[in-house]
Write an enzyme that holds these catalytic residues in place. Sequence first.
Site, PDB file in Angstrom:
ATOM      1  N   SER A   1      35.903  42.976  42.443  1.00  0.00           N
ATOM      2  CA  SER A   1      37.083  43.315  41.842  1.00  0.00           C
ATOM      3  C   SER A   1      37.431  42.326  40.471  1.00  0.00           C
ATOM      4  O   SER A   1      37.894  42.848  39.520  1.00  0.00           O
ATOM      5  CB  SER A   1      38.387  43.337  42.616  1.00  0.00           C
ATOM      6  OG  SER A   1      38.611  41.869  43.191  1.00  0.00           O
TER       7      SER A   1
ATOM      8  N   ASP B   1      48.603  38.061  42.234  1.00  0.00           N
ATOM      9  CA  ASP B   1      48.449  37.842  43.585  1.00  0.00           C
ATOM     10  C   ASP B   1      47.569  36.449  44.058  1.00  0.00           C
ATOM     11  O   ASP B   1      47.250  36.402  45.079  1.00  0.00           O
ATOM     12  CB  ASP B   1      47.447  38.777  44.146  1.00  0.00           C
ATOM     13  CG  ASP B   1      46.172  39.181  43.267  1.00  0.00           C
ATOM     14  OD1 ASP B   1      46.034  38.287  42.425  1.00  0.00           O
ATOM     15  OD2 ASP B   1      45.580  40.315  43.249  1.00  0.00           O
TER      16      ASP B   1
ATOM     17  N   HIS C   1      43.495  37.473  41.163  1.00  0.00           N
ATOM     18  CA  HIS C   1      43.244  38.071  39.961  1.00  0.00           C
ATOM     19  C   HIS C   1      43.728  37.255  38.816  1.00  0.00           C
ATOM     20  O   HIS C   1      44.938  36.945  38.831  1.00  0.00           O
ATOM     21  CB  HIS C   1      43.167  39.519  39.909  1.00  0.00           C
ATOM     22  CG  HIS C   1      42.431  40.167  41.023  1.00  0.00           C
ATOM     23  ND1 HIS C   1      43.217  40.705  42.369  1.00  0.00           N
ATOM     24  CD2 HIS C   1      41.346  40.709  41.021  1.00  0.00           C
ATOM     25  CE1 HIS C   1      42.189  41.236  43.169  1.00  0.00           C
ATOM     26  NE2 HIS C   1      41.186  41.292  42.590  1.00  0.00           N
TER      27      HIS C   1
END
EC number: 2.3.1.45
Length: 757
Positions: free
Chosen positions: A54, A230, A233
Amino acid sequence: MGQESNDSCEYLLSSGRFLGEKVWQPHSCMMHKYKISEAKNCLVDKHIAFIGDSRIRQLFYSFVKIINPQFKEEGNKHGNIPFEDKIAAVKVDFLWHPEVNGSMKQCIKVWTEDSVAKPHVIVAGAATWSIKIHNGSNEALSQYKMNITSIAPLLEKLAKTSDVYWVLQDPVYEDLLSENRKMITNEKIDAYNEAAVSILNSSTRNSKSNVKMFSVSKLIAQETIMESLDGLHLPESSRETSAMILMNVCCNKILKPVDGSCCQPRPPLTLIQKLAACFFTLSIIGYLIFYIIHRNAHRKNKPCTDLESGEEKKNIINTPVSPLEILLQSFCKLGLIMAYFYMCDRANLFMKENKFYTHSTFFIPIIYILVLGVFYNENTKETKVLNREQTDEWKGWMQLVILIYHISGASTFLPVYMHIRVLVAAYLFQTGYGHFSYFWIKGDFGIHRVCQVLFRLNFLVVVLCIVMDRPYQFYYFVPLVTVWFMVIYVTLALWPQIIQKKANGNCFWHFGLLLKLAFLLLCICFLAYSQGAFEKIFSLWPLSKCFELKGNVYEWWFRWRLDRYVVFHGMLFAFIYLALQKRQVLSEGKGEPLFSNKISNFLLFISVVSFLTYSIWASSCKNKAECNELHPSVSVVQILAFILIRNIPGYARSVYSSFFAWFGKISLELFICQYHIWLAADTRGILVLIPGNPMLNIIVSTFIFVCVAHEISLITNDLAQIIIPKDNSSLLKRLACIAAFFCGLLILSSIQDKSRH
């Protein structure tokens, strides 16, 4: 790609610092901010592949948004995401492989086959999923090492034909991590990064790995991960910086942006540069030979002692320095100075950094030089309006403010920009005032005067055009003052020649001169509002070779139009002032106000109000284009206000700042030299002679810069006396030689242009 280019690429990928909250400065080189059109132009017919988790997906999105800002972050988060711009023929893919395992290996292995089209750029990286799924176990780290060891030869093979980057894992902000991510610690991330670096760097035994480590995002994350939503990221601004770094790595060597020195190879020497190097080398050798011969002759003719009387006998009288010696000495010094110019801004020998504007970096130095200027003051030799000491002072403080403006990057702050535009206009105002006054009073329209002025204005710039491989228009201010000087000369020299001596006998001649000035104003207005006519005139060969920049004369039209009236205003002011002076309307004695007390006080009040009103208007500017449109008509308000404030009080007219005046005498050299030995990358960045210490670097580079500018001023004056003799027949021969030189330069330039295309 050269060694210097590789070094700056490594710096770009691995080191740097934040200048402000969002401005990233790579170590030793400059980063270009790519626009959409530039990115598409660079990546045409290219395929870029991002492989990983991600975090790599975030980098993919930010990279694509440089090409297409409207691209939405949509689609399956745990799946492949394609992007294609068919018009630009750019293809960027994200391939979801969150772990370094057999799946990622198979994807990379396919590209190593000869029959398969390979991506031009591959950006890969993964680790946090392995930590998360296996709960941060040591066995997972061992498996990661085994997997990356099996992938390393494949990446190395791909790196022979494609650019391959392995993205090291960014740190996390552990306090913000959710419960199912608590096992992802910075200690674990460091262990995985160390494994990746050691294995990939040792994948080739005898040479350096071709797989490049993209470790700079770690440094960026260390500063910004606290802003993460979070804890895992990166915030959008940080990944945008990483994407822009990646774009610089891919595109700088292709597009070669002036303000993108990272990853750029040193430009090859042109034929003209090689010939210039040979000329300066021969000048240095010639001067050394001349010096050795002269010294030996001097030793032979040393005073000897009479043995009978014990007194010294002088065999020779000190001979004057020959023009040949001055010529060789000047070109010898100039050759060494030009070598320094080239090393600073072309050879990639010294570091370059981007500018970063803050109010303190501009205003604190301004206050400092103002205090110095006020402290060093002396009485003027004469107390006339705009006397020589005063105009030197004016040029000096304006030049220092402009230098601070350039090095601080203050052009991004519109109120400062608008005030600096007035300073540039004031220089041109002095051009109109000074040259008009000279021709009006002296009536000297001889070719010697014209050649002297043109030589002094253009000598340094012509040399720099040759040595630095830059067009004449690049140093825009010199073409501007040169053209305006010729306009003033032609206006006054054409029939009927009207000068003060002739006009004193008959007032009719004053009216004739005003008609000339009115016609000049009409021509200026016509060219200002007829861009097509202006461009046709200056696009004619050989004028086009002087005034074109990037293949057209628009930049020249823009620069000329921005201050189109101010030279005319300077000429008109000179005419009115000299007429009033001749009729003894002004009181220019020491300590006396310029007019009667009532008129002086009234004009001072009006001047102060006008000065402040202009500053308030300039400070409230919101749109640069709109303010630039008004600037040519209103800049004269603040210029005239300053002149009146400076000259109406007798005590103000009787003193001047010797500190500012000293800089004023070399203001032209300071303005030109800053391009390459104080600033860098053609004024877009800052030259770094001493890395890691910005204050010491500025002190050292400024000292060298000022000394060089002063020396060049002396060299120019010496050469002007030799190359532009007063004897007309000798001068015409020299002009024929200069014309032949420029013809040769034009021919060589045409050959170079053809070879480039």
